[in-house]
Design a protein around this motif. Structure first.
Motif, short mmCIF file in Angstrom:
data_model
loop_
_atom_site.label_atom_id
_atom_site.label_comp_id
_atom_site.label_asym_id
_atom_site.label_seq_id
_atom_site.Cartn_x
_atom_site.Cartn_y
_atom_site.Cartn_z
N ARG A 126 -18.91 8.35 9.63
CA ARG A 126 -18.04 8.42 10.80
C ARG A 126 -16.78 7.56 10.64
O ARG A 126 -16.38 6.85 11.57
CB ARG A 126 -18.80 8.00 12.06
N HIS A 127 -16.16 7.61 9.46
CA HIS A 127 -14.90 6.91 9.30
C HIS A 127 -13.81 7.69 10.03
O HIS A 127 -13.72 8.91 9.91
CB HIS A 127 -14.55 6.79 7.81
N ASP A 128 -12.97 6.97 10.77
CA ASP A 128 -12.00 7.62 11.65
C ASP A 128 -10.77 8.14 10.88
O ASP A 128 -10.22 9.19 11.23
CB ASP A 128 -11.53 6.64 12.73
N ARG A 129 -10.29 7.43 9.89
CA ARG A 129 -9.13 7.84 9.12
C ARG A 129 -9.44 7.69 7.62
O ARG A 129 -10.10 6.72 7.21
CB ARG A 129 -7.90 6.98 9.44
N SER A 130 -8.95 8.63 6.82
CA SER A 130 -9.11 8.56 5.37
C SER A 130 -7.79 8.98 4.72
O SER A 130 -7.18 9.98 5.13
CB SER A 130 -10.24 9.48 4.89
N TYR A 131 -7.36 8.22 3.70
CA TYR A 131 -6.08 8.49 3.05
C TYR A 131 -6.23 8.35 1.52
O TYR A 131 -7.04 7.54 1.03
CB TYR A 131 -5.00 7.50 3.50
N ILE A 132 -5.46 9.13 0.75
CA ILE A 132 -5.24 8.93 -0.69
C ILE A 132 -3.78 8.53 -0.84
O ILE A 132 -2.87 9.29 -0.44
CB ILE A 132 -5.54 10.19 -1.50
N VAL A 133 -3.56 7.32 -1.36
CA VAL A 133 -2.20 6.78 -1.44
C VAL A 133 -1.83 6.65 -2.90
O VAL A 133 -2.54 5.99 -3.69
CB VAL A 133 -2.11 5.43 -0.73
N LEU A 134 -0.74 7.29 -3.30
CA LEU A 134 -0.18 7.17 -4.65
C LEU A 134 0.95 6.14 -4.65
O LEU A 134 1.30 5.58 -3.60
CB LEU A 134 0.34 8.53 -5.11
N GLU A 135 1.52 5.92 -5.80
CA GLU A 135 2.63 4.96 -5.87
C GLU A 135 3.81 5.44 -5.02
O GLU A 135 4.56 4.64 -4.47
CB GLU A 135 3.08 4.79 -7.33
N SER A 136 3.93 6.75 -4.91
CA SER A 136 5.04 7.31 -4.12
C SER A 136 4.76 7.32 -2.63
O SER A 136 5.64 7.59 -1.84
CB SER A 136 5.33 8.73 -4.59
N GLY A 137 3.52 7.04 -2.24
CA GLY A 137 3.18 7.04 -0.82
C GLY A 137 1.95 7.89 -0.55
O GLY A 137 1.24 8.33 -1.47
N PRO A 138 1.62 8.13 0.73
CA PRO A 138 0.42 8.90 1.09
C PRO A 138 0.50 10.32 0.53
O PRO A 138 1.54 10.99 0.62
CB PRO A 138 0.42 8.91 2.62
N GLY A 145 -12.27 13.53 10.09
CA GLY A 145 -12.87 14.53 9.21
C GLY A 145 -12.08 15.80 9.06
O GLY A 145 -12.56 16.75 8.44
N VAL A 146 -10.86 15.85 9.57
CA VAL A 146 -10.02 17.06 9.50
C VAL A 146 -8.76 16.72 8.72
O VAL A 146 -8.01 15.80 9.09
CB VAL A 146 -9.67 17.58 10.90
N ALA A 147 -8.53 17.45 7.63
CA ALA A 147 -7.33 17.23 6.84
C ALA A 147 -6.10 17.63 7.64
O ALA A 147 -6.09 18.65 8.33
CB ALA A 147 -7.39 18.02 5.53
N MET A 148 -5.06 16.81 7.55
CA MET A 148 -3.85 17.05 8.34
C MET A 148 -2.63 17.02 7.42
O MET A 148 -2.63 16.37 6.36
CB MET A 148 -3.69 15.98 9.43
N ASP A 149 -1.61 17.71 7.84
CA ASP A 149 -0.35 17.70 7.13
C ASP A 149 0.26 16.30 7.22
O ASP A 149 0.23 15.66 8.27
CB ASP A 149 0.61 18.73 7.75
N LEU A 150 0.81 15.84 6.09
CA LEU A 150 1.31 14.47 6.04
C LEU A 150 2.45 14.23 7.02
O LEU A 150 2.66 13.11 7.50
CB LEU A 150 1.78 14.14 4.62
N SER A 151 3.19 15.26 7.37
CA SER A 151 4.32 15.07 8.29
C SER A 151 3.85 14.79 9.71
O SER A 151 4.58 14.18 10.49
CB SER A 151 5.21 16.32 8.27
N SER A 152 2.66 15.24 10.06
CA SER A 152 2.16 15.03 11.43
C SER A 152 0.98 14.08 11.49
O SER A 152 0.54 13.71 12.57
CB SER A 152 1.75 16.37 12.04
N ALA A 153 0.43 13.71 10.35
CA ALA A 153 -0.74 12.83 10.35
C ALA A 153 -0.33 11.41 10.70
O ALA A 153 0.71 10.92 10.27
CB ALA A 153 -1.41 12.87 8.98
#
Length: 769
Positions: A126-138, A145-153
């Motif tokens: 039940r983690h509320d937020r999950s992100y993969i962050v690269l050197e360039s950013g998210p 649990g729902v994948a979201m577009d980076l522009s609106s997440a």
């Protein structure tokens, strides 16, 4: 001797008699008692012993509670640290995996990451937020649990970026150290993931945040030399997090707060480490073993203290028994002499004595306001609910007046439902403020005898020395100001002005002249025709009384009708109008006759018998008579009024509700009594075309009346536009100066020619409900 002189003498006699009674009843209380010193010493010793016992118990209990709170703080701190380590465990299963490196570092497989990272963390932990962050950013974001577009997440970079940067820096340091120890590129098992976690605010909410570098496990995938992707997860410190703490530690009422627990409150807390210098506190209600121990010992302590106090009480009782009855008699005599037994306020004797003393000290810098308060509608409460309920209401009002927050205030009951309040004032503006506070105090709902009552009041005010220094005269002038307050609509405060006294004299003269006019035949009746909505057919006439004074000409009904209601002449006046109108309209065919009756008339239990007798004397048919009443009569909810109205309806008399919408309009009253006609108040009719709400209200009233089979008559029609609108909404009848004004009986024949024959006249069609 005039009335003012008699009142003055009566006040003086009462004041002197009360002063004599008080002087006789007051006995000096200073008596020497031989054992008083010893009794005082014994009482002090016992009190000191009880205080020492209580202080010792409180100190011991507090120390035990402090130790328990410190232990709880350590337990909770350890639990929070474990939560951070659990977060590393959850993330490592994904981050330390060759497949994760392939799917994130070299190319981002969003669908695979969503299934194995975002959804997996939410569904399992039940983690509320999950992100993969690269050197360039998210590069990937998952919310609940729902994948979201980076522009609106939602991505709180201010909170998460420092933690990700820390992971990257630690990875570089670790990679550099491995390169110096061995030749070649380190493999996965030699270069484990870097994990960082912390408590901080994310999106303004306290949260536990973990970040870990994504690294290979068995080395099948060579770790890139650049900074690897970082997996970030956010767990808000809310219901589920707190529920886990409750399940693990059995905490009581844990919660996350922005403020530390205040000293002295039943709660303890520890601060979270916050990277943004905005600490959050985890607080809970601790166990208090010291207090529990104190509660267990409390019966024994109370018993010991009670035993000691009982011994002291016995000694004191024997010592004070001789003077107890004398003291009680002194207090009773004082209360009877100066206190109203019902309200608990100062009585008239105390008022006059205090007022006399304070008037001797007033000047232009030290003024005194006298507020004369008269309750509105109190007689109706006594008549309808009984004097017992009235007494309870007065007692409650007295308690409220006794708590007024004014400087130099004395509240007293002057008599009946009248109160006098003395207030020291500095500025004239304080008078209006004090009056508003007093009225607001008494108009608060009172629960008495199983009913909720709301009573209002009217206040008349005089000021010393502005209006004089004589106590009796100040009260008299304030009483005159009360009548002005009632004439202004009640529920307000008025300061005395000389014009008020002249107005009282004028009203008294008008009352005398009205009695003479009623007996001398100076009154006459005018009739205003009522038309069908087409404006052509006459359906009835409303009888209106007019006073033709030989010297002043026509006196407005708005001037003498209120006086008639206040003096009790209104019933005699209304019966005179009813008798003469029925006699004059008897031979007008089938047209109806509308006659107004005052709410005062319905206080008489024999009203229906009087109306029946008038109909028999004049030979006027009951089904042609329509009695017009106001909404105030129904609002009073008097049983006598409803009984009289029901009796009139059984006789075949129609009932019209006049001025509908101007007072306490209620569907409940209409359903309970079932009127035959609703007369829309002229204020709504005259606003047609001026405001949208007036037209909308009229439309609703007409629809309502038609649904209930009630006839609707609109008053005050003065323009063609108003008439056309009333026709369009389906109003039944209209009356107003556009069609015809009130006319004497000598001019009635030209309107009788426009009456529809009895067989087809709307006035003959009775609505049966």
């Amino acid at each position: 001797m005039g009335a003012p002189e008699r009142d003055r003498l009566a006040f003086q006699l009462r004041d002197e008699a009360a002063a004599d009674a008080a002087a006789v009843s007051v006995i000096p209380r200073r008596r020497l008692r031989a054992g008083d010193g010893m009794i005082l010493a014994v009482a002090l010793v016992i009190l000191a012993a009880v205080m020492v016992m209580g202080a010792f118990a409180l100190v011991a209990a507090e120390r035990i509670d402090i130790a328990a709170r410190e232990r709880w703080s350590r337990l909770v701190t350890d639990a929070l640290q474990r939560r951070a380590s659990f977060l590393e465990r959850d993330l490592s299963s994904f981050a330390h995996w060759d497949e994760s490196v392939l799917r994130t570092a070299y190319f981002l497989d969003e669908e695979w990451v969503d299934q194995n990272f975002g959804k997996w963390l939410y569904n399992t932990q039940r983690h509320d937020r999950s992100y993969i962050v690269l050197e360039s950013g998210p590069a990937y974001a998952s919310v609940d649990g729902v994948a979201m577009d980076l522009s609106s997440a939602p991505y709180d970079a201010d909170a998460i970026a420092p933690l990700v940067a820390g992971v990257a820096a630690a990875f570089r340091d670790q990679l550099l150290a491995l390169k110096t120890l061995q030749d070649g590129e380190p493999r996965g098992r030699d270069n484990p993931p870097v994990f960082r976690a912390g408590y901080m605010r994310v999106e303004g909410r306290p949260a536990l945040v973990g970040a870990i570098s994504i690294m290979p496990d068995y080395g099948r995938v060579v770790s890139p030399s650049r900074v690897p992707p970082v997996a970030v997860t956010v767990l808000f410190l809310e219901r589920r997090f707190l529920s886990d703490l409750v399940g693990e530690l059995h905490m009581v009422a844990p919660r996350v707060s922005d403020e530390p627990p205040e000293p002295g409150r039943q709660g303890v807390g520890i601060p979270f480490q916050d990277r943004q210098a905005r600490p959050a506190w985890l607080t809970w209600e601790p166990q208090n073993p010291g207090r529990e121990l104190l509660s267990a010992l409390l019966p024994a302590l109370i018993g010991t203290a009670a035993l000691l106090l009982a011994v002291a009480a016995i000694v004191l009782w024997y010592a004070r028994r001789a003077t107890k009855e004398l003291t009680e008699s002194e207090e009773l005599a004082s209360r009877l002499a100066y206190t109203d037994p019902l309200c608990g306020l100062a009585n008239r004797t105390m008022l006059m004595r205090t007022l006399g003393e304070r008037l001797r000290r007033v000047d232009r810098y030290n003024r005194l306001a006298l507020m004369f308060l008269d309750l509105d509608g109190f007689k109706d409460i006594n008549d309808t609910l009984g004097h017992h309920v009235g007494d309870l209401l007065l007692a409650e009002i007295g308690q409220r007046l006794g708590r007024l927050p004014f400087k130099g205030v004395l509240a007293s009951r002057f008599g009946g439902d009248e109160f006098v309040i003395l207030i020291s004032i500095d500025k004239d503006t304080e008078i209006a403020e004090a009056g508003e506070i007093i009225l607001d105090t008494i108009r608060q709902p009172v629960r008495v005898g199983g009913q909720t009552l709301v009573v209002n009041g009217s206040i008349g005010c005089t000021v010393a020395p502005d209006h004089g220094l004589d106590a009796i005269e100040l009260i008299r002038l304030a009483d005159i100001a009360v009548y002005r307050a009632k004439a202004e609509g009640r529920g307000n405060a008025q300061i005395f002005a000389p014009s008020m006294e002249r107005e009282v004299m004028r009203r008294r003269d008008l009352e005398i002249q009205l009695r003479r006019a009623l007996a001398g035949g100076e009154l006459t009746i005018y009739y205003q025709p009522q038309f069908a909505v087409d404006g052509e057919v006459v359906v009835g006439f409303e009888a209106l009384v007019r006073w033709l004074d030989p010297t002043r000409g026509i006196v407005s009904p708005g001037e003498f009708i209120p006086i008639a209601e206040q003096t009790g002449l209104i019933t005699e006046l209304d019966m005179w109008v009813l008798r003469n109108a029925c006699a004059q309209a008897r031979d007008w065919g089938g047209v109806k006759l509308a006659v107004n009756l005052s709410p005062v008339d319905f206080r008489r239990r024999d009203l229906d018998q009087q109306v029946k007798q008038i109909l028999e004397e004049t030979g006027f048919p009951a089904d042609r008579l329509e009695i017009e009443i106001t909404e105030n009569l129904l609002f009073g909810n008097q049983p006598e009024a409803f009984a009289s109205l029901a009796a009139l309806r059984r006789m075949g008399i129609r009932v019209a509700l006049d001025d509908f919408g101007s007072g306490y309009s209620s569907l409940g009253y209409i359903r309970r009594f079932r009127v035959d006609t609703i007369k829309i108040d002229r204020a709504f009719t005259q606003n047609i075309g001026q405001s949208d709400d007036a037209a909308a209200i009229i439309d609703c009233v007409v629809r309502l009346a038609r649904a209930l089979a009630i006839t609707v008559t609109a008053e005050g029609v003065e323009t063609r536009e108003q008439l056309r609108y009333l026709q369009s909404v389906g109003c039944h009848h209209v009356q107003g100066y556009l069609l015809a004004g009130p006319v004497p009986v000598t001019s009635i024949n030209r309107y009788l020619e426009r009456v529809v024959p009895a067989s087809t006249s709307p006035a003959r069609t009775r609505v049966v409900l």
